[in-house]
Scaffold this active site. Structure first.
Site, PDB file in Angstrom:
ATOM      1  N   ARG A  66       0.841  -1.216   0.000  1.00  0.00           N
ATOM      2  CA  ARG A  66       0.000   0.000   0.000  1.00  0.00           C
ATOM      3  C   ARG A  66       0.870   1.259   0.000  1.00  0.00           C
ATOM      4  NH1 ARG A  66      -1.968   2.181   4.414  1.00  0.00           N
ATOM      5  NH2 ARG A  66      -2.237   0.215   5.516  1.00  0.00           N
ATOM      6  N   TYR A 119     -16.490  15.557 -15.110  1.00  0.00           N
ATOM      7  CA  TYR A 119     -17.069  14.211 -15.130  1.00  0.00           C
ATOM      8  C   TYR A 119     -18.076  14.050 -13.975  1.00  0.00           C
ATOM      9  CZ  TYR A 119     -17.178   9.192 -14.163  1.00  0.00           C
ATOM     10  OH  TYR A 119     -17.590   7.925 -13.879  1.00  0.00           O
ATOM     11  N   ASP A 191      -7.328  17.522 -15.144  1.00  0.00           N
ATOM     12  CA  ASP A 191      -7.676  16.147 -15.490  1.00  0.00           C
ATOM     13  C   ASP A 191      -7.439  16.011 -17.000  1.00  0.00           C
ATOM     14  OD1 ASP A 191      -8.952  13.797 -16.286  1.00  0.00           O
ATOM     15  OD2 ASP A 191     -10.391  13.893 -14.639  1.00  0.00           O
ATOM     16  N   LYS A 216      -8.695   4.736 -19.334  1.00  0.00           N
ATOM     17  CA  LYS A 216      -9.110   5.143 -20.678  1.00  0.00           C
ATOM     18  C   LYS A 216      -7.978   4.965 -21.696  1.00  0.00           C
ATOM     19  CE  LYS A 216     -12.897   6.113 -18.485  1.00  0.00           C
ATOM     20  NZ  LYS A 216     -12.689   6.800 -17.261  1.00  0.00           N
TER      21      LYS A 216
HETATM   22  C1  4LM Z   1     -16.776   8.080 -18.670  1.00  0.00           C
HETATM   23  N1  4LM Z   1     -15.132   8.629 -17.009  1.00  0.00           N
HETATM   24  O1  4LM Z   1     -16.736   9.295 -18.974  1.00  0.00           O
HETATM   25  P1  4LM Z   1     -12.329   6.038 -13.254  1.00  0.00           P
HETATM   26  N2  4LM Z   1     -11.893  11.833 -15.018  1.00  0.00           N
HETATM   27  C2  4LM Z   1     -12.533  11.839 -16.208  1.00  0.00           C
HETATM   28  C3  4LM Z   1     -13.339  10.758 -16.562  1.00  0.00           C
HETATM   29  O2  4LM Z   1     -13.950  10.791 -17.751  1.00  0.00           O
HETATM   30  C4  4LM Z   1     -13.496   9.681 -15.660  1.00  0.00           C
HETATM   31  C5  4LM Z   1     -12.812   9.721 -14.435  1.00  0.00           C
HETATM   32  C6  4LM Z   1     -12.018  10.820 -14.150  1.00  0.00           C
HETATM   33  C7  4LM Z   1     -16.056   7.685 -17.442  1.00  0.00           C
HETATM   34  C8  4LM Z   1     -16.271   6.535 -16.741  1.00  0.00           C
HETATM   35  C9  4LM Z   1     -17.460   5.714 -16.797  1.00  0.00           C
HETATM   36  C10 4LM Z   1     -12.373  12.997 -17.125  1.00  0.00           C
HETATM   37  C11 4LM Z   1     -14.366   8.568 -15.984  1.00  0.00           C
HETATM   38  C12 4LM Z   1     -12.918   8.602 -13.423  1.00  0.00           C
HETATM   39  O3  4LM Z   1     -13.563   5.531 -13.902  1.00  0.00           O
HETATM   40  O4  4LM Z   1     -12.472   6.132 -11.761  1.00  0.00           O
HETATM   41  O5  4LM Z   1     -11.080   5.324 -13.676  1.00  0.00           O
HETATM   42  O6  4LM Z   1     -12.110   7.544 -13.806  1.00  0.00           O
HETATM   43  O7  4LM Z   1     -17.329   7.233 -19.367  1.00  0.00           O
END
Ligand code: 4LM
Length: 400
Positions: A66, A119, A191, A216
């Site tokens: 961790r 998001y 981000d 992603k």
């Molecule tokens: C989606 N997005 O858009 P985790 N920052 C951005 C994101 O698009 C996302 C995250 C953080 C999508 C998920 C279902 C700009 C997520 C969050 O899903 O926790 O890895 O990332 O489709």
């Protein structure tokens, strides 16, 4: 212009090498070309005194996964190299990275100034922090210098932006925001999920912290949930010893290994995502049943000039509105055959989702409207298939 193109080409050449080699030296690991997966929860100390010294920070050495793990560290070094940061940190999801960075950088009474949209789960987290911890926030379009200055409050402790913003594709001028924030001594967190470091490096533009949902484009194969952050050694060390260690949303060694593998092909994948998306945006723009196309590579995109200056390519995401109602949008989605209905993005497969009822369903309708998310807006994550096949699927569904 020629100089700019040349420097972009040189940068991407270096990037293409670093994305394969940075963070890993095979000769330090029995010559193993692929990085080893240190699938262990804990590390054995040679004696009790060594354990004491490691806990006191007086001796180098691993303690517990961790806190640090060699495979995860390789990935942290790789993202630091790609984002031109001193240090990277890996997390169990993009949201674990977002929450660790935000909670580690603000305190009760502070205000977070955010881009015009974020998001959906980041929106949820900001509300949670407001209700439970007394950290306020506001959303602001950051189109001009005066607008940004006017939105900064005495208690503003952090500026948090997405660019492009999920799912409206609006851009934030990162250099401008960073310059103004510096005058006020406020850190800027970006981000960078939609662009990946191949297309945009916010730290080079003066921002302080970069966050990724590594789930992603960095992964690229739809088989990992992960998050990354990168920034100065001082700030990342602070986060690693506080919100990363004590909240504990860390990445597993196996996921780090999958990401180290997936990232090697980021430049070739991203080039294809970009060119496929550019072809599809052109087709969508011509279709009579599409009322709006939002794509940074489209010369008619409102921020096309900024996109060309700030990003090394338009990315693989297109948002568009179809004529009609929410039900028409859903009928269109259901008529697709090749394109999959799913949230997430950046995978080999083309994915489509309906932000108002999916990724941004938690955002109240009036906030959604202010962000520019209508009931007929759809977000297409363009995959790596032949663009003609993707278009044929869209066209047949539109005609259905
Ligand atoms: C989606 N997005 O858009 P985790 N920052 C951005 C994101 O698009 C996302 C995250 C953080 C999508 C998920 C279902 C700009 C997520 C969050 O899903 O926790 O890895 O990332 O489709």
């Amino acid at each position: 212009m020629m100089e700019e193109i040349q420097s972009k080409q040189e940068r991407s050449r270096k990037f293409e090498t670093e994305v394969i080699h940075s963070g890993y030296d095979a000769l330090k690991h029995f010559g193993s070309l692929a990085p080893p997966i240190f699938q262990t929860s804990t590390f054995v100390f040679p004696d009790a005194q060594s354990g004491e010294r490691r806990f006191a920070g007086e001796e180098e050495g691993y303690i517990y996964s961790r806190l640090q793990n060699p495979t995860v560290e390789m990935l942290e070094q790789r993202i630091a190299a790609l984002e031109k940061a001193e240090k990277g940190l890996a997390f169990g999801s993009g949201m674990a990275a977002v929450s660790a960075v935000l909670m580690g950088m603000v305190k009760t009474g502070d205000h977070i100034l955010c881009s015009e949209g974020v998001y959906g789960c980041t929106f949820g987290l900001l509300h949670f922090m407001q209700e439970r911890f007394g950290v306020s926030h506001s959303f602001q379009s950051m189109d001009g210098e005066e607008q940004i200055r006017a939105a900064i409050r005495p208690e503003t402790a952090l500026i948090y932006v997405e660019s492009p913003i999920n799912p409206t594709m609006k851009l934030v001028d990162l250099k401008l925001v960073a310059e103004i924030a510096k005058e006020f001594g406020i850190p800027v967190v970006v981000d960078n999920t939609f662009s990946s470091p191949y297309l945009q490096r916010p730290l080079e533009l003066g921002c302080d912290v970069v966050i990724h949902s590594a789930t992603k484009y960095l992964c690229g194969h739809g088989d990992v949930i992960g998050g990354l952050a990168a920034g100065s050694k001082e700030l990342m060390s602070h986060l690693s010893m506080t919100t990363q260690k004590d909240i504990g949303g860390v990445m597993s060694p196996f996921d780090a290994w999958l990401l180290l593998r997936g990232m090697k092909t980021l430049p070739v994948r991203m080039d294809r995502h970009c060119s496929n998306a550019a072809e599809l945006a052109k087709q969508l723009r011509k279709h009579p049943r599409i009322s709006k196309v939002l794509f940074p590579g489209d010369p008619e995109f409102a921020q096309y000039t900024l996109a060309s200056r700030q990003m090394d390519g338009p990315g693989g995401l297109i948002s568009f509105e179809i004529c009609g109602t929410k039900e028409d949008a859903q009928r269109f989605m259901n008529a697709l055959e090749l394109i999959k209905i799913a949230v997430s993005l950046g995978d080999a497969e083309t994915l489509i989702q309906h932000p108002a009822t999916m990724t941004h369903a938690v955002v109240p309708p009036e906030d959604r409207a202010a962000m520019g998310i209508s009931e007929t807006l759809l977000r297409l994550s363009v995959g790596l298939e032949a663009w003609q096949d993707i278009w044929a699927d869209i066209e047949q569904a539109l005609n259905t």
